[in-house]
Design an enzyme around this catalytic site. Structure first.
Site, PDB file in Angstrom:
ATOM      1  CE  LYS A  74      -3.087  -7.898  -4.939  1.00 57.72           C
ATOM      2  NZ  LYS A  74      -4.253  -7.188  -5.127  1.00 57.72           N
ATOM      3  CE  LYS A 101       3.548  -2.667  -3.189  1.00 58.93           C
ATOM      4  NZ  LYS A 101       2.354  -2.000  -3.243  1.00 58.93           N
ATOM      5  CE  LYS A 161       2.274 -10.751   1.359  1.00 63.67           C
ATOM      6  NZ  LYS A 161       1.524  -9.324   1.542  1.00 63.67           N
TER       7      LYS A 161
HETATM    8  P1  AMP Z   1      -2.544  -7.199  -1.401  1.00 59.84           P
HETATM    9  O1  AMP Z   1      -2.681  -8.304  -2.294  1.00 59.84           O
HETATM   10  O2  AMP Z   1      -0.856  -7.085  -1.124  1.00 59.84           O
HETATM   11  O3  AMP Z   1      -2.957  -5.918  -2.293  1.00 59.84           O
HETATM   12  O4  AMP Z   1      -3.149  -7.354  -0.141  1.00 59.84           O
HETATM   13  C1  AMP Z   1      -4.544  -7.352  -0.036  1.00 59.84           C
HETATM   14  C2  AMP Z   1      -5.283  -7.848   1.377  1.00 59.84           C
HETATM   15  O5  AMP Z   1      -4.985  -9.183   1.380  1.00 59.84           O
HETATM   16  C3  AMP Z   1      -4.262  -7.171   2.594  1.00 59.84           C
HETATM   17  O6  AMP Z   1      -5.150  -7.004   3.558  1.00 59.84           O
HETATM   18  C4  AMP Z   1      -3.165  -8.168   2.878  1.00 59.84           C
HETATM   19  O7  AMP Z   1      -2.694  -7.888   4.309  1.00 59.84           O
HETATM   20  C5  AMP Z   1      -4.245  -9.280   2.699  1.00 59.84           C
HETATM   21  N1  AMP Z   1      -3.152 -10.423   2.252  1.00 59.84           N
HETATM   22  C6  AMP Z   1      -2.216 -10.381   0.819  1.00 59.84           C
HETATM   23  N2  AMP Z   1      -1.645 -11.324   0.602  1.00 59.84           N
HETATM   24  C7  AMP Z   1      -1.677 -12.359   1.861  1.00 59.84           C
HETATM   25  C8  AMP Z   1      -1.287 -13.424   2.478  1.00 59.84           C
HETATM   26  N3  AMP Z   1      -0.343 -14.121   1.619  1.00 59.84           N
HETATM   27  N4  AMP Z   1      -1.657 -13.921   3.687  1.00 59.84           N
HETATM   28  C9  AMP Z   1      -2.603 -13.326   4.171  1.00 59.84           C
HETATM   29  N5  AMP Z   1      -3.160 -11.874   3.715  1.00 59.84           N
HETATM   30  C10 AMP Z   1      -2.791 -11.478   2.692  1.00 59.84           C
END
Ligand code: AMP
Ligand code: TRP
Length: 336
Positions: free
Chosen positions: A202, A113, A199
């Site tokens: 967002k 980040k 991955k």
């Molecule tokens: P974030 O969007 O990074 O704030 O992640 C929120 C939650 O969603 C966390 O528990 C992440 O590990 C999960 N997460 C985010 N992106 C993915 C993805 N592409 N695949 C699986 N889990 C995800």
């Protein structure tokens, strides 16, 4: 016997996508029958990168509605807003003073980040995992279900708890319980639609790379139609040369609720022209009830706010005594 406890949360930035649902929220839904779940909206984590005050609260409410729409039941689980409990920030400060800076400098997510942000990196962005440790340890959970990308933060949380116990606990009586991570194999990593080695995220600048939970059926169908594929015939899991194929089959498996073996058998002779419409329809149907419930909830703010007020009270009943325990162990023992 009380049920074992789970704690988890998601940052209130941007719209939720399939990765968040399949990697995180859906697992919580399955766990809530057997565990006492504490699930929160991490709005204090959101401001580690610049946020618009005009949309901050709205994003929190949207995430709460998403949790419930995806199947988190407020009668069974505790849903709350991180910033409504000052305990999180206060415990984070106490942890700050026992956490070596080089533990934070090692964090992969911080490095990634920070690289993206260039000059404008706040202390908060670096301190993010310490706040996360406070989020977790305040509730003394048994398990913390997260996606694979959070593994390092969970390890840090365990290290902070260990250090606090070592410095301020008694041998037989640790101050804080050390939780275990729970990382599921399936869904742990949903990959981007435009690059099967990245991955779904967002923060990806391309909207085409992810399916948001609020995407219309038309948008979903279009994104899947355009998703990156390859020229091979026949579809298969786990071929390292075909990351997109593995990802799209994995999505189909999770969204259709079938076993991996059943999907492998069903799709082994398919071409993309046959598979993509099938995946699009399965995705649209899986998201339809979630989207309907989400719209209904966003139209009933009074209800949502009442869920959050109850959640706050239930969370505080656990968080306040834990914070006090840590303060006492560290020597903050004056009382009025
Ligand atoms: P974030 O969007 O990074 O704030 O992640 C929120 C939650 O969603 C966390 O528990 C992440 O590990 C999960 N997460 C985010 N992106 C993915 C993805 N592409 N695949 C699986 N889990 C995800
Ligand atoms: N860092 C997590 C993420 O990006 C969100 C989070 C904040 C969290 N505090 C937490 C997850 C505590 C689990 C437990 O997804």
């Amino acid at each position: 016997m009380p049920q074992p406890r789970i704690l988890s949360g998601i940052q209130t930035t941007g719209t939720m996508h399939l990765g968040n649902y399949l990697g995180a929220i859906r697992n919580w839904v399955e766990l809530q029958a057997e565990y006492d779940c504490f699930l929160f909206m991490a709005d204090l984590h959101a401001i580690t990168v610049p946020q618009d005050p005009k949309t901050l609260a709205e994003n929190t409410l949207r995430l709460a509605a998403t949790y419930i729409a995806c199947g988190i039941d407020p009668d069974q689980s505790t849903i709350f807003v991180q910033s409504q409990l000052p305990e999180h920030s206060e415990l984070a400060w106490l942890f700050n003073c026992i956490t070596p800076i080089n533990w934070l400098e090692r964090m992969i997510q911080f490095k990634e980040k920070a690289l993206k942000q260039g000059e404008n990196v706040s202390v908060g962005l670096m301190d993010y995992p310490v706040l996360q440790a406070a989020d977790i340890l305040l509730y003394e959970p048994d398990l913390v279900p997260v996606g694979e990308d959070q593994k390092q933060h969970l390890e840090l949380t365990r290290d902070i708890a260990g250090r606090l116990n070592h410095q301020f606990g008694k041998k037989k009586k640790p101050v804080l319980k050390v939780p275990e991570p729970l990382i599921r194999e399936t869904g742990a990593r949903v990959m981007s639609l435009t690059d099967g080695t990245k991955k779904m995220s967002k923060s990806d600048p391309s909207d085409q790379s992810r399916i948001d939970l609020t995407d219309t059926p038309q948008a979903i169908t279009k994104k899947i139609k355009r998703a990156k594929t390859d020229l091979e015939r026949g579809l298969e899991f786990d071929n390292p040369e075909r990351p997109e194929c593995n990802n799209l089959l994995g999505l189909y498996q999770l969204l259709s609720g079938q076993t991996k073996a059943a999907v492998a058998a069903e799709c082994k002779d398919m071409g993309w022209g046959q598979f993509k419409p099938l995946l699009a329809e399965t995705t649209v149907e899986a998201l339809r009830p979630i989207q309907a419930k989400y719209t209904e909830l966003m139209d009933d703010r009074t209800y949502l706010l009442s869920v959050l007020a109850d959640g706050k009270a239930q969370a505080q009943a656990i968080a306040t005594p834990t914070l006090n325990k840590v303060k006492t162990a560290m020597g903050f023992t004056l009382s009025a």
